[in-house]
Design a protein around this motif. Structure first.
Motif, PDB file in Angstrom:
ATOM      1  N   GLY A   1      24.697  24.040 -28.649  1.00  0.00           N
ATOM      2  CA  GLY A   1      25.277  22.789 -27.735  1.00  0.00           C
ATOM      3  C   GLY A   1      25.503  21.804 -28.655  1.00  0.00           C
TER       4      GLY A   1
ATOM      5  N   SER B   1      22.060  16.770 -33.765  1.00  0.00           N
ATOM      6  CA  SER B   1      20.735  16.677 -34.223  1.00  0.00           C
ATOM      7  C   SER B   1      20.669  17.314 -35.703  1.00  0.00           C
ATOM      8  CB  SER B   1      19.753  17.440 -33.224  1.00  0.00           C
ATOM      9  OG  SER B   1      19.827  18.691 -33.466  1.00  0.00           O
TER      10      SER B   1
ATOM     11  N   GLY C   1      20.339  26.933 -29.402  1.00  0.00           N
ATOM     12  CA  GLY C   1      19.742  26.097 -28.504  1.00  0.00           C
ATOM     13  C   GLY C   1      20.863  25.073 -28.260  1.00  0.00           C
ATOM     14  N   GLY C   2      20.679  23.975 -27.482  1.00  0.00           N
ATOM     15  CA  GLY C   2      19.288  23.727 -27.075  1.00  0.00           C
ATOM     16  C   GLY C   2      19.046  24.123 -25.571  1.00  0.00           C
ATOM     17  N   ALA C   3      18.334  23.185 -24.879  1.00  0.00           N
ATOM     18  CA  ALA C   3      17.738  23.886 -23.369  1.00  0.00           C
ATOM     19  C   ALA C   3      18.901  24.236 -22.630  1.00  0.00           C
ATOM     20  CB  ALA C   3      16.886  22.921 -22.902  1.00  0.00           C
TER      21      ALA C   3
ATOM     22  N   TYR D   1      20.129  27.633 -23.848  1.00  0.00           N
ATOM     23  CA  TYR D   1      19.241  28.640 -23.540  1.00  0.00           C
ATOM     24  C   TYR D   1      19.342  28.892 -21.935  1.00  0.00           C
ATOM     25  CZ  TYR D   1      16.993  27.539 -28.153  1.00  0.00           C
ATOM     26  OH  TYR D   1      16.873  27.362 -29.351  1.00  0.00           O
TER      27      TYR D   1
ATOM     28  N   GLU E   1      21.751  28.755 -20.016  1.00  0.00           N
ATOM     29  CA  GLU E   1      22.933  29.322 -19.655  1.00  0.00           C
ATOM     30  C   GLU E   1      22.988  30.899 -20.156  1.00  0.00           C
ATOM     31  OE1 GLU E   1      26.493  26.616 -19.600  1.00  0.00           O
ATOM     32  OE2 GLU E   1      24.883  25.161 -20.530  1.00  0.00           O
TER      33      GLU E   1
HETATM   34  N1  LIG Z   1      12.765  24.153 -30.651  1.00  0.00           N
HETATM   35  C1  LIG Z   1      13.911  24.767 -31.171  1.00  0.00           C
HETATM   36  O1  LIG Z   1      14.314  26.011 -31.423  1.00  0.00           O
HETATM   37  C2  LIG Z   1      15.218  23.963 -30.761  1.00  0.00           C
HETATM   38  C3  LIG Z   1      16.411  24.772 -30.664  1.00  0.00           C
HETATM   39  C4  LIG Z   1      17.726  23.960 -30.689  1.00  0.00           C
HETATM   40  C5  LIG Z   1      17.367  22.611 -30.048  1.00  0.00           C
HETATM   41  N2  LIG Z   1      16.239  22.036 -29.877  1.00  0.00           N
HETATM   42  C6  LIG Z   1      15.984  20.817 -29.313  1.00  0.00           C
HETATM   43  O2  LIG Z   1      16.733  20.726 -28.070  1.00  0.00           O
HETATM   44  C7  LIG Z   1      17.238  19.314 -27.795  1.00  0.00           C
HETATM   45  C8  LIG Z   1      18.794  19.602 -27.561  1.00  0.00           C
HETATM   46  O3  LIG Z   1      18.786  20.260 -26.081  1.00  0.00           O
HETATM   47  P1  LIG Z   1      19.614  19.743 -24.789  1.00  0.00           P
HETATM   48  O4  LIG Z   1      19.209  20.586 -24.024  1.00  0.00           O
HETATM   49  O5  LIG Z   1      19.325  18.305 -24.805  1.00  0.00           O
HETATM   50  O6  LIG Z   1      21.237  20.018 -25.510  1.00  0.00           O
HETATM   51  P2  LIG Z   1      22.076  21.193 -26.093  1.00  0.00           P
HETATM   52  O7  LIG Z   1      21.799  22.441 -25.333  1.00  0.00           O
HETATM   53  O8  LIG Z   1      22.073  21.402 -27.474  1.00  0.00           O
HETATM   54  O9  LIG Z   1      23.482  20.460 -25.653  1.00  0.00           O
HETATM   55  C9  LIG Z   1      23.983  20.222 -24.578  1.00  0.00           C
HETATM   56  C10 LIG Z   1      25.635  20.001 -24.652  1.00  0.00           C
HETATM   57  O10 LIG Z   1      26.231  21.009 -24.662  1.00  0.00           O
HETATM   58  C11 LIG Z   1      27.384  21.276 -23.836  1.00  0.00           C
HETATM   59  N3  LIG Z   1      27.506  22.359 -22.992  1.00  0.00           N
HETATM   60  C12 LIG Z   1      26.361  22.803 -22.555  1.00  0.00           C
HETATM   61  N4  LIG Z   1      26.771  23.940 -21.709  1.00  0.00           N
HETATM   62  C13 LIG Z   1      27.932  23.898 -21.667  1.00  0.00           C
HETATM   63  C14 LIG Z   1      28.993  24.656 -21.133  1.00  0.00           C
HETATM   64  N5  LIG Z   1      28.820  25.636 -20.425  1.00  0.00           N
HETATM   65  N6  LIG Z   1      30.416  24.220 -21.408  1.00  0.00           N
HETATM   66  C15 LIG Z   1      30.675  23.269 -22.309  1.00  0.00           C
HETATM   67  N7  LIG Z   1      29.625  22.588 -22.851  1.00  0.00           N
HETATM   68  C16 LIG Z   1      28.481  22.784 -22.647  1.00  0.00           C
HETATM   69  C17 LIG Z   1      27.376  19.988 -23.353  1.00  0.00           C
HETATM   70  O11 LIG Z   1      27.984  18.888 -24.608  1.00  0.00           O
HETATM   71  P3  LIG Z   1      29.006  17.668 -23.917  1.00  0.00           P
HETATM   72  O12 LIG Z   1      28.196  16.723 -23.071  1.00  0.00           O
HETATM   73  O13 LIG Z   1      29.744  17.315 -25.184  1.00  0.00           O
HETATM   74  O14 LIG Z   1      29.967  18.296 -22.701  1.00  0.00           O
HETATM   75  C18 LIG Z   1      26.019  19.342 -23.255  1.00  0.00           C
HETATM   76  O15 LIG Z   1      25.783  18.098 -23.047  1.00  0.00           O
HETATM   77  C19 LIG Z   1      16.924  18.605 -29.257  1.00  0.00           C
HETATM   78  O16 LIG Z   1      15.554  18.002 -28.898  1.00  0.00           O
HETATM   79  C20 LIG Z   1      16.966  19.687 -30.113  1.00  0.00           C
HETATM   80  O17 LIG Z   1      16.054  19.215 -31.160  1.00  0.00           O
HETATM   81  C21 LIG Z   1      15.297  22.837 -30.359  1.00  0.00           C
END
Ligand SMILES: NC(=O)c1ccc[n+]([C@@H]2O[C@H](COP(=O)([O-])OP(=O)(O)OC[C@H]3O[C@@H](n4cnc5c(N)ncnc54)[C@H](OP(=O)(O)O)[C@@H]3O)[C@@H](O)[C@H]2O)c1
Length: 165
Positions: A44, A50, A99-101, A104, A106
């Protein structure tokens, strides 16, 4: 194409806080590199933002976003939907969802494998969580347990699950 989710979770399925990971666990980074190098990663937009140094090297990075302009560079593709991302890599053996959430949530119902690093700790004030894993749908394939050490501050386990077909 097999879809593999790779994630590090704590004991309450937390994965992040303030758009960052919960902790620095070098062993997890090493395992992540080992599993994903040479493959395509799908992430995402927030996870991409990040990353301290942008796209991860030696892997094709596909970032999903509805707000960023679509583009294609050397190892970085920005595209507007998961469907487009999967279309781009349909000829590959294994694609990693990192990721992220949002992503995951979806993809968990489409994924074939889960590579989970289980951090044996509960982090306070986490704000991002992995979806709960329905163990009627997932079979544990392997598990390796490790104790905390000088570099890795928490006990942890690498657990691989395969979807029960
Ligand atoms: N522990 C781990 O293994 C791990 C792994 C990865 C991430 N993380 C953490 O997870 C957090 C981030 O996760 P998050 O859920 O906030 O964000 P995310 O899933 O990384 O990103 C969300 C963004 O992705 C885009 N998106 C999502 N679904 C979409 C779709 N179907 N079509 C088009 N665009 C789509 C959108 O971007 P737009 O707003 O630009 O449209 C949405 O705002 C952070 O804290 C990171 O450090 C942890």
């Amino acid at each position: 194409m097999k879809i593999s989710i790779i994630v590090a979770i704590d004991e309450k399925n937390a994965i992040g806080k303030n758009n960052q990971l919960l902790c620095h666990l070098p062993a997890d980074m090493k395992m992540f590199r080992l599993l994903t190098t040479g493959h395509t990663l799908v992430m995402g937009r927030k996870t991409f933002e990040s990353l301290p140094n942008g796209a991860l090297p030696n892997r094709r990075n596909i970032v999903i976003s509805r707000t960023l302009a679509e583009k294609e560079e050397e190892n970085l593709i920005i595209c507007s939907s998961l469907e487009k991302a999967f279309e781009i890599c349909k000829e590959e053996d294994e694609v990693f969802i990192i990721g992220g959430a949002n992503i995951y949530n979806e993809t968990i119902n489409e994924a074939d494998f889960l590579y989970v690093t289980l951090i044996k700790h509960t982090f306070e004030n986490a704000d991002t969580f992995f979806p709960s894993i329905d163990f009627n749908k997932w079979r544990e394939v392997s598990r390796e347990n490790f104790a905390a050490d000088g570099k890795n501050p928490y006990d942890y386990a690498f657990v691989k699950y395969a979807r029960i077909l």
